[in-house]
Design a protein around this motif. Structure first.
Motif, mmCIF file in Angstrom:
data_model
loop_
_atom_site.group_PDB
_atom_site.id
_atom_site.type_symbol
_atom_site.label_atom_id
_atom_site.label_comp_id
_atom_site.label_asym_id
_atom_site.label_seq_id
_atom_site.Cartn_x
_atom_site.Cartn_y
_atom_site.Cartn_z
ATOM 1 N N UNK A 1 0.835 -1.203 0.000
ATOM 2 C CA UNK A 1 0.000 0.000 0.000
ATOM 3 C C UNK A 1 0.872 1.257 0.000
ATOM 4 N N UNK A 2 1.946 1.260 0.768
ATOM 5 C CA UNK A 2 2.837 2.424 0.808
ATOM 6 C C UNK A 2 3.441 2.693 -0.565
ATOM 7 N N UNK A 3 3.914 1.643 -1.215
ATOM 8 C CA UNK A 3 4.531 1.810 -2.529
ATOM 9 C C UNK A 3 3.491 2.271 -3.554
ATOM 10 N N UNK A 4 2.289 1.709 -3.481
ATOM 11 C CA UNK A 4 1.232 2.131 -4.406
ATOM 12 C C UNK A 4 0.933 3.621 -4.245
ATOM 13 N N UNK A 5 0.791 4.068 -3.008
ATOM 14 C CA UNK A 5 0.474 5.484 -2.773
ATOM 15 C C UNK A 5 1.606 6.401 -3.222
ATOM 16 N N UNK A 6 2.852 5.960 -3.025
ATOM 17 C CA UNK A 6 3.987 6.766 -3.471
ATOM 18 C C UNK A 6 4.012 6.844 -4.999
#
Length: 289
Positions: free
Chosen positions: A200-205
């Motif tokens: 999720x963190x990578x997707x949002x970034x």
């Protein structure tokens, strides 16, 4: 004298730890001497987890593998430790959001991101655990492959950290992708004790949201997820190594409480480079080459 909510929560957690320690330890000094080193492991794992959005299992799983623990015990113990560290980190991030970022337009999607991810992550974890769906490879091979992919994704996201213009709203595609990623990430988390927060963190970034916002969202999501995941191991597998959890959990509370300051103080790019390099080395070492 006025105490902040964060201080009161930490005092409460420490009081609970003291009760657990003296209730569990037949010989407190002996237990302290044998396991106090795991407190440092908890601090390191929680700082890593709560300053990058990646779960502390990235640190705990390979370390416990070197100790010769069986796969179920490794995952169960990692879940239990993260219940302490990710909760402390989630509270730290959320209280800071309420105090400093509540009116910041770049942070407005926080509640919606959690609404779209937390239920699906928990569903993915419970689905894999209840069905007893085993990972496609051994724990070491699966963990190694996931770590390599994660490290490469972190490296790829680093150029995006230079953005000065961030996304402020979730799109219709985000509303579709976030639950799917959370569901799949929850399944991976059930196998490895890490996964959903990182994805999720990578997707949002990659979607060009504020980096601190992406990390905070991933940490809070991971806190809910590890609590859901540890229930199975407490009630069903009984594989949690409680002596390790007792001390590593204490360290994780400390690490989770200070991780936000690490993110806000140091260069995010340097943190990402360091942790991505570390995860890549761990992943390669875990692969059955």
């Amino acid at each position: 004298m006025h105490y902040s909510k964060a201080t009161l929560i930490r005092c409460f957690l420490f009081a609970l730890w003291c009760l657990a320690f003296f209730a569990y330890a037949e010989s407190p000094l002996q237990l302290l001497g044998e396991y106090i080193g795991f407190a440092f492991l908890g601090i390191v794992g929680a700082i890593f987890a709560n300053s990058t959005g990646a779960g502390g299992g990235v640190i705990f799983v390979p370390f416990f593998s070197q100790l010769g623990l069986d796969n179920t015990t490794i995952v169960a113990t990692s879940f239990a430790i993260q219940c302490f560290g990710m909760t402390a980190g989630a509270l730290s991030w959320f209280l800071w959001f309420k105090k400093e970022k509540k009116s910041d337009v770049e942070w407005q999607p926080l509640y919606r991101v959690l609404l779209l991810t937390v239920p699906f992550s928990i569903a993915g974890i419970w689905w894999v655990q209840i069905v007893d769906w085993q990972s496609p490879n051994s724990l070491h091979a699966t963990f190694g492959a996931f770590s390599v992919v994660l490290a490469l994704a972190i490296f790829a996201s680093i150029p995006l950290l230079k953005n000065s213009q961030f996304s402020r709203y979730l799109t219709g595609l985000d509303n579709c992708f976030l639950p799917v990623i959370a569901l799949l990430g929850g399944g991976i988390t059930a196998w490895l004790s890490v996964g959903v927060g990182e994805l999720i963190a990578i997707y949002l970034i990659f979607r060009r949201f504020n980096v601190s916002f992406a990390i905070a969202s991933a940490v809070i999501l991971s806190a809910f997820s590890v609590w859901a995941g540890v229930l199975y191991h407490i009630m069903q597998s009984g594989a949690v190594y409680w002596a390790i959890v007792l001390f590593a959990g204490l360290g994780a509370v400390i690490g989770g409480s200070i991780a936000r300051f690490v993110v806000l103080y140091f260069s995010v790019t340097r943190l990402k480079l360091f942790f991505a390099g570390w995860v890549l080395l761990i992943g390669i070492a875990s692969l059955p080459l």
